[in-house]
Scaffold this motif. Structure first.
Motif: not given
Length: 450
Positions: A216-218, A222-226
């Motif tokens: 999990v990044i966001s 919402y699209d996020a690298p990795e």
């Protein structure tokens, strides 16, 4: 004592009595393979192409993927045990990844690239809800400040939250589930200590659920690298979330009223006073709400959809028919047709309900780490019972049952275990039979017919 727990304990007593009388003749139950010891902490075999998550995945699945839930689930391509009497799978499926499973037993009926790590889009909100939802009573109110809605990605889906307006937690969760509102996710995340803190908690909860393909990044998906997940992991999130009453309520709600802006009355006797209207929001899950080219799916009860540039269309749904509850996750159909993700999901549901009592499973949905049997028996597929809202997680509430059935050192079970080695083995099988089920108590099935 809750009904699910009573049922689980009654089942255990019956199973124990039967096995004690048939100790030398009853066959052993099959347990799904445990995660491969060669798997890295990330859930992918060390050194494999999927070990490094990416926002722009390759066009083909990696040759080696996680084996959580069974070795076949880590293999590329379609996995199904076709035999006499088992219906063939739909031939026009184009999704990069999909999985069909029994929500209660945990059996994976069929899959296609189940552990392929792909961008999840807003289906990741299922993990967000399962992580954060128990923390706040639905009646709690929150006044939105500018920092609550800062940093929302351009083009995000929004429910329409306004600064300086007050919303209940109930309002915010309706915004998350019905309109997939990233603004509602950000407000709840700020209430939870901030975006970074919430992301950290989501990753920790994913690990607890053994959803090891997920990074999990966001919190809003919402699209996020990795930032990646998998069809297998998204199914785990749905299965865990559906143990919570409020989760079931929100994900099955077709439409609701959402608070609007506060305005001043300009005319009449109430001039100068403030008033606040509302507007209707509808669930964007088309198998629940319907659309011009998609009918409401009979028995549908949620769960969550998503769509972003990197992820394409994603969806996890739960439906009930004839006493069977199935989960289907579909990620990124290649066929460029309106509502294709729902059409392919419906086809897989249709297949699953025909096949559920006929097909040999290809794997299992593993239980959370916290519910693992104390005796170290092979991986079970769920828990008996399940917590409702009120601060206690479903996995925590099931620990006493797991301990009583698998750990078995007290009462009648302790006595039975001391009789013979044969009874010991059979009781281990009984513990698996009880623990592998994860009932969905009071599953909401409102407005499920066209």
């Amino acid at each position: 004592m809750s009904a699910p727990k009573k049922t689980a304990r009654r089942s255990l007593l019956v199973t124990t009595a039967v096995l004690s009388s048939l100790a030398l003749t009853a066959p052993l139950s099959y347990a799904a393979p445990s995660p491969s010891p060669s798997d890295s902490p990330s859930g992918s075999p060390s050194g494999s192409p999927s070990a490094s998550p990416s926002g722009s995945p390759s066009a083909t699945p990696p040759a080696r993927m996680s084996s959580v839930g069974g070795e076949r689930l880590g293999q590329a391509g379609t996995q199904v045990n076709l035999a006499s009497g088992v219906p063939v799978l739909p031939k026009d499926l184009t999704a990069r990844s999909w999985i069909v499973s029994d929500a209660e037993s945990g059996h994976v009926l069929a899959s296609h690239n189940a552990h392929w790590r792909l961008p999840p889009a807003s289906t990741l909100k299922m993990l967000f809800a399962d992580t954060v939802l128990p923390k706040f009573p639905k009646t709690e109110k929150h006044k939105v400040v500018p920092s609550d809605v800062a940093g929302i990605g351009a083009g995000s889906s929004l429910v329409g939250i306004k600064e300086n307006e007050t919303y209940t937690v109930h309002d915010l969760w309706l915004g998350v589930f019905l309109r997939s509102g990233n603004d509602a996710v950000h407000v709840l995340s700020q209430m939870n200590g901030g975006i970074d803190s919430t992301v950290k908690e989501m990753n920790a909860h994913a690990e607890e659920l053994q959803a090891l393909d997920t990074n999990v990044i966001s919190p809003d998906g919402y699209d996020a690298p990795e930032q990646v997940s998998s069809a297998y992991d998204l199914t785990l999130f749905a299965r865990s979330g559906l143990q919570k009453k409020d989760f079931r309520e929100y994900c099955s709600t077709v439409s609701a009223k959402f608070p609007g802006e506060t305005t001043k009355v300009k005319k009449g006797k109430s001039k100068g006073r403030t008033t606040r209207g509302s507007f209707e929001i509808q669930n964007t899950n088309r198998l629940l709400s319907g659309d011009s080219d998609v009918s409401v799916y009979p028995g549908i009860a949620g769960v969550k959809n998503g769509n972003t540039t990197n992820a394409g269309a994603t969806f996890t749904g739960v439906a009930e028919r004839g006493g069977k509850v199935l989960l289907v996750t579909v990620m990124n159909p290649e066929k460029d047709e309106h509502n294709e993700v729902y059409k392919e999901t419906a086809k897989l549901f249709d297949w699953g309900f025909k096949a559920v009592d006929k097909v040999q499973p290809v794997g299992e949905l593993v239980p959370p780490k916290g519910s693992a049997p104390a005796s170290g028996q092979p991986g079970t597929s769920g828990q008996a019972g399940g917590a409702e809202d009120g601060g206690a997680s479903s996995e925590a509430s099931s620990k006493p049952v797991a301990s009583a059935t698998a750990g078995g050192r007290s009462g009648g079970i302790g006595i039975a275990l001391s009789i013979t080695g044969g009874v010991l083995v059979l009781l281990a099988g009984a513990a698996f039979l009880v623990n592998r089920r994860w009932p969905l108590p009071d599953l909401v099935r409102r407005r499920t017919r066209p």
